[in-house]
Write an enzyme that holds these catalytic residues in place. Sequence first.
Site, short mmCIF file in Angstrom:
data_model
loop_
_atom_site.label_atom_id
_atom_site.label_comp_id
_atom_site.label_asym_id
_atom_site.label_seq_id
_atom_site.Cartn_x
_atom_site.Cartn_y
_atom_site.Cartn_z
N SER A 171 -14.28 77.19 34.21
CA SER A 171 -13.10 76.63 34.81
C SER A 171 -11.97 76.51 33.62
CB SER A 171 -13.70 75.05 35.23
OG SER A 171 -12.53 74.53 35.82
N ASP A 184 -5.80 76.08 37.22
CA ASP A 184 -6.84 76.20 36.22
C ASP A 184 -7.30 77.63 35.98
OD1 ASP A 184 -8.52 75.97 38.10
OD2 ASP A 184 -9.94 74.74 37.02
N ASP A 197 -10.19 79.11 36.75
CA ASP A 197 -11.05 79.52 37.94
C ASP A 197 -10.46 79.20 39.29
OD1 ASP A 197 -11.68 76.94 37.77
OD2 ASP A 197 -13.68 77.25 38.62
N ASP A 212 -9.51 76.28 40.71
CA ASP A 212 -9.94 75.19 41.70
C ASP A 212 -9.23 73.94 41.61
OD1 ASP A 212 -11.14 74.25 39.50
OD2 ASP A 212 -13.09 74.06 40.29
N ARG A 226 -15.50 55.17 29.21
CA ARG A 226 -16.89 55.78 29.74
C ARG A 226 -17.19 56.66 28.67
NH1 ARG A 226 -14.76 60.82 31.85
NH2 ARG A 226 -16.70 61.14 32.91
N SER A 248 -18.60 60.25 27.30
CA SER A 248 -18.52 61.45 27.51
C SER A 248 -19.72 62.07 28.27
CB SER A 248 -17.84 62.38 26.32
OG SER A 248 -18.07 63.56 26.68
N THR A 287 -20.40 65.34 27.79
CA THR A 287 -20.62 66.45 27.05
C THR A 287 -20.67 66.41 25.53
OG1 THR A 287 -18.19 67.22 26.89
CG2 THR A 287 -19.58 68.07 28.58
N ARG A 324 -14.77 57.98 25.95
CA ARG A 324 -13.34 58.41 26.67
C ARG A 324 -12.62 57.40 26.89
NH1 ARG A 324 -12.85 63.47 26.46
NH2 ARG A 324 -14.57 64.83 26.86
#
Length: 610
Positions: free
Chosen positions: A79, A322, A324, A326, A560, A562, A564, A569
Amino acid sequence: MTAPTIHHGSSIPIPPAQLASLIDAHPKPPTLSSYSYGTAGFRYPAPLLPCAFVRMGIFSALRSASLGGEEVGVMITASHNPEEDNGMKLADSNGGMLDAAWEEHAVSLANAPNSKEAMVLISTLTRYIKGKYPQKNGGLPKMVVHVGRDTRSHSPGLAKLVVRAALAMGATVIDHGEVSTPMLHHFVMHANGHLLPGIIPQRCNESGYYEIMAFSYAALLRTGKLDGVGGKRLANTKELVIDGACGIGALKIDTFRKIFGKLNAEGCVGLPMLRTVNFPGEGPLNEICGAEYVQKLQLPPNLYSPKDKLMGMSKGYMTSFDGDADRVVFHFEDVNGKFHLLDGDKIAVLVSSFIQEELRCIDPDGQAVKCGVVQTAYANGSSTLYLKNVVKTNVVVAKTGVKFVHAAAHHHFDVGVYFEANGHGTVLFGPKFYDFIAQADAKLRGTPRNNRANIALRRLRLLPALVNQSVGDAMSDMLLVDAILYLRGWDLNTWAQLYSDMPSKQAKVKVADRTVIATNDNETAATAPEALQKALQSAMDAMAAAENRSDGPKPRCFVRPSGTEDAVRVYAEANTQNGADSLASEAMMLIYKLCGGVGSPPQPFITNRL
């Protein structure tokens, strides 16, 4: 456009020992503790992915069999991530995201430490499927897997692993080559035609994807001639400039340009000239360009295309995809050269107000169809107030991530609009909407074509075909927004003036262990550590008192973990940019102190509160 390559797997799958050897040939990377399936699939540096891709090729075949032979999809993309990353999104037979229960099976198979344990999981799923769909030959039901990939240099090699593994299971593999993520989801949704509403024509291939959207879009524009109000193409919207993020979207938009040329020759009015910049190879994928960069940094994209392509180009009507395709955001530079962004929040407001206006032309009381917008905690507070107070629609806040907002739109509304602030979104139409259209059609049959209710019916009938019903789609959403602007006689500046965004700030703080942070279901409040939310609320209250404003949304901040990395964040917004910066700075320091921050303490964005 090229036709997909169809590979037919053997009716006799390879022996388990050979399947195990295929898995062993691509072992789990020793540097990776575990694969996780994020809000949109697996996503890692490309060298870490061969192990997961082989196993997901096997898994995708099993998922198709588990649905009694319905067709599923695998999209190879990372993405908006940089070129060096890659990943995989799995599409279920309805064209949407992989079912949550089967997502757990995918993660278990990806993380099996060796082929022996992987084969145990494969055998367990196989026995379950055979019990559910017993076959005369004792084998599995038909299996069909669609595969697509983006333009990354390592995508073809990773795609071959998926194809080889799915074929080893005996699946038929339809390899679409380079396509956008929404296109792959569209192919899967339309391949399972029995799941499509009758109002949407079944178009399973790439040419059908373009035609169904282009012709629906053109037909929507033509309704502008009937109502005598809109249907105007302003001078500064005659050329739409598309930043392709140096990815797949730039290639695919060329087909729309050709179709538009044909429609123009046939006398269709209102079609803008499409000019695409930032093609693959003209610059680094997603680097200083594309929807993610533009939306997060609120800056115009770098234009990598050669100067001769840019000559005479206006920056008054622009959009960014972006990598890809979407996600989409709109932006423009005004006469003074100032940059203005219209993100997913602004798109949600525009689209939902248009749909509700058309519905009320047929059903003035607004009782027949339940409409609403799904937002995340990242949605700007001004957009939420505008939706509630001006559009007068329902608003639901869901957990961050497309799979969560998509599910919420399906669950809560008959017509559910969702656009994350990053520009990923669509409109979902449920059974009650299609019943409403059928009843309105019967009621209005024989009435004049320029009857306002009849015009509304024509417009609403076109939307499910124009708007990708499976997933967010930059090309589809771009055409939808352009059509609405045309029908209203607006440009981007008029749209931008609907409301003013609250200034906001996003940041992140590295921590030793992100799992110490927990939030409520929609991530608007922290539930752990216990002291964190109380401290955040005190900071928000202090900011509200300092700003001393009785009108408009109040300052707010949420944090919140992350999905990954070991980081937290932060999002903050207030009535001034300094206020948002200050609130974010306070939140960062609270996280550092209460949640095990690592490294040097975070530096404040500003030194004064206001």
